[in-house]
Design a protein around this motif. Structure first.
Motif, PDB file in Angstrom:
ATOM      1  N   LYS A   1     -44.156 107.718 105.317  1.00 20.61           N
ATOM      2  CA  LYS A   1     -45.040 107.228 104.809  1.00 20.61           C
ATOM      3  C   LYS A   1     -46.161 106.767 105.661  1.00 20.61           C
ATOM      4  CE  LYS A   1     -43.097 106.576 100.349  1.00 20.61           C
ATOM      5  NZ  LYS A   1     -42.988 105.489  98.995  1.00 20.61           N
TER       6      LYS A   1
ATOM      7  N   ASP B   1     -47.492 109.509 108.029  1.00 22.95           N
ATOM      8  CA  ASP B   1     -48.295 110.347 107.056  1.00 22.95           C
ATOM      9  C   ASP B   1     -49.636 109.896 106.934  1.00 22.95           C
ATOM     10  OD1 ASP B   1     -46.354 112.193 106.933  1.00 22.95           O
ATOM     11  OD2 ASP B   1     -45.728 111.799 104.858  1.00 22.95           O
ATOM     12  N   ALA B   2     -49.761 108.474 106.723  1.00 26.19           N
ATOM     13  CA  ALA B   2     -50.924 107.800 106.601  1.00 26.19           C
ATOM     14  C   ALA B   2     -51.776 107.914 107.863  1.00 26.19           C
ATOM     15  CB  ALA B   2     -50.680 106.352 105.989  1.00 26.19           C
TER      16      ALA B   2
ATOM     17  N   GLU C   1     -51.589 110.183 110.324  1.00 21.59           N
ATOM     18  CA  GLU C   1     -51.978 111.470 110.511  1.00 21.59           C
ATOM     19  C   GLU C   1     -53.292 111.927 109.448  1.00 21.59           C
ATOM     20  OE1 GLU C   1     -49.177 114.295 110.020  1.00 21.59           O
ATOM     21  OE2 GLU C   1     -47.964 113.729 112.126  1.00 21.59           O
ATOM     22  N   THR C   2     -53.119 111.439 108.305  1.00 28.99           N
ATOM     23  CA  THR C   2     -54.321 111.461 107.485  1.00 28.99           C
ATOM     24  C   THR C   2     -55.551 110.827 108.256  1.00 28.99           C
ATOM     25  OG1 THR C   2     -53.009 111.691 105.534  1.00 28.99           O
ATOM     26  CG2 THR C   2     -55.220 111.252 105.183  1.00 28.99           C
ATOM     27  N   GLY C   3     -55.489 109.404 108.543  1.00 29.02           N
ATOM     28  CA  GLY C   3     -56.430 108.979 109.243  1.00 29.02           C
ATOM     29  C   GLY C   3     -56.989 109.622 110.481  1.00 29.02           C
TER      30      GLY C   3
ATOM     31  N   GLY D   1     -57.145 112.701 110.811  1.00 22.87           N
ATOM     32  CA  GLY D   1     -57.839 113.806 110.278  1.00 22.87           C
ATOM     33  C   GLY D   1     -59.102 113.620 109.826  1.00 22.87           C
ATOM     34  N   ASN D   2     -59.155 112.444 109.212  1.00 25.72           N
ATOM     35  CA  ASN D   2     -60.720 111.968 108.679  1.00 25.72           C
ATOM     36  C   ASN D   2     -61.411 111.487 109.834  1.00 25.72           C
ATOM     37  OD1 ASN D   2     -59.703 112.008 105.852  1.00 25.72           O
ATOM     38  ND2 ASN D   2     -59.072 109.760 106.200  1.00 25.72           N
TER      39      ASN D   2
ATOM     40  N   ASP E   1     -61.359 115.767 112.279  1.00 22.10           N
ATOM     41  CA  ASP E   1     -61.404 117.016 111.536  1.00 22.10           C
ATOM     42  C   ASP E   1     -62.611 117.656 110.977  1.00 22.10           C
ATOM     43  OD1 ASP E   1     -58.567 117.412 112.037  1.00 22.10           O
ATOM     44  OD2 ASP E   1     -58.061 117.105 110.070  1.00 22.10           O
TER      45      ASP E   1
END
Length: 278
Positions: free
Chosen positions: A225, A228-229, A231-233, A235-236, A239
């Motif tokens: 988790k 994943d968090a 990687e999301t950060g 991307g924000n 990306d």
């Protein structure tokens, strides 16, 4: 002094060219974002954001190694658990044989048959212990002094240790010896008593291994988790919003066409000077 009618200096053309170059530069930037899917592909795009993203990527890479370590730890512990549970079952069967042989009314031939079954089960414990290995690690044969040490964080400063549980015969947990057997009702009763002690010890060892296996599983879920968090950060941060960039691309393409037309008009302005000499 106005130079709007000068053939040497065309201020309008220079302004139009500057604007067109700016539009072309913005258009190239948008096309790059659409092609790469990223608004910050390198330090040149945004040095600060790129540095933050790279640091976060390093952490994600570290957590990937942590997950691999935890997965190996879980597999190693699960193998030890499976072997320990099998040994517990064997001890139950051995106790049954010994208790049956402890019956004083039993004839010698029957007791001898029970003893043969007992010894076969005893030897099977040794076979299980020696084969309870995963990736070169055996937690129940006494070969590991430090147990299994799994990584717990991305910089390797924390770890989770699964201790060893030596389930070999003649040990502190399985106290019956590798030559344990019985020939009389008395020795059979003594064997049954020793097996009872060993069975309690094995079950306690299984409880400890089970607790560590659960801890590894919980931490593996947490690390997944967390990764994943991160990687999301990332991307924000880096990306590109492709819907927004697509709309901007169309706008800049129109602006580019208008800029080309404006430059053409500005370049043709000096031609008007010819009309003064007709």
């Amino acid at each position: 002094m106005s130079i709007s009618n000068s053939v040497n200096t065309n201020a309008g053309a220079m302004v139009a060219l500057q604007n067109l170059n700016k539009t072309n530069s913005e258009l190239q930037e948008v096309q790059t974002r659409i092609n790469t899917g990223m608004k910050v592909a390198g330090a040149k795009d945004n040095g600060g954001i790129f540095a933050i993203a790279q640091r976060m990527r390093s952490e994600v890479s570290g957590y990937s190694a942590v997950q691999q370590s935890l997965d190996r730890g879980m597999a190693t512990t699960d193998v030890a658990l499976a072997a320990g549970e099998a040994i517990s079952d064997l001890l139950i069967e051995m106790k049954e044989k010994a208790l049956a042989a402890g019956d004083a009314s039993l004839d010698t031939a029957s007791r001898s048959a029970l003893n043969e079954d007992y010894k076969a089960l005893r030897d099977q414990i040794g076979t299980i212990v020696s084969n309870a290995e995963f990736n070169g690690v055996n937690l129940i044969d006494g070969s590991q002094t430090n147990g299994f040490v799994a990584l717990a964080n991305a910089d390797g400063s924390n770890s989770i240790t699964v201790g060893t549980e030596n389930l070999s015969l003649s040990g502190t947990i399985v106290t019956i010896t590798s030559t344990s057997s019985f020939s009389t009702a008395t020795t059979a009763a003594a064997a049954a008593s020793a097996i009872g002690t060993s069975l309690d010890n094995v079950n306690n060892a299984l409880a400890r291994l089970g607790t560590k296996s659960k801890a590894l599983e919980i931490h593996d879920s947490f690390v997944t988790k967390l990764s994943d968090a991160l990687e999301t950060g990332i991307g924000n941060l880096v990306d590109a919003d492709l819907a927004k960039e697509s709309a901007r691309l169309q706008s800049l393409q129109v602006k580019q066409q208008l800029g080309i037309q404006a430059l053409g008009i500005a370049n043709s302005a000096p031609q008007s000077v010819l009309s003064f000499f007709q």
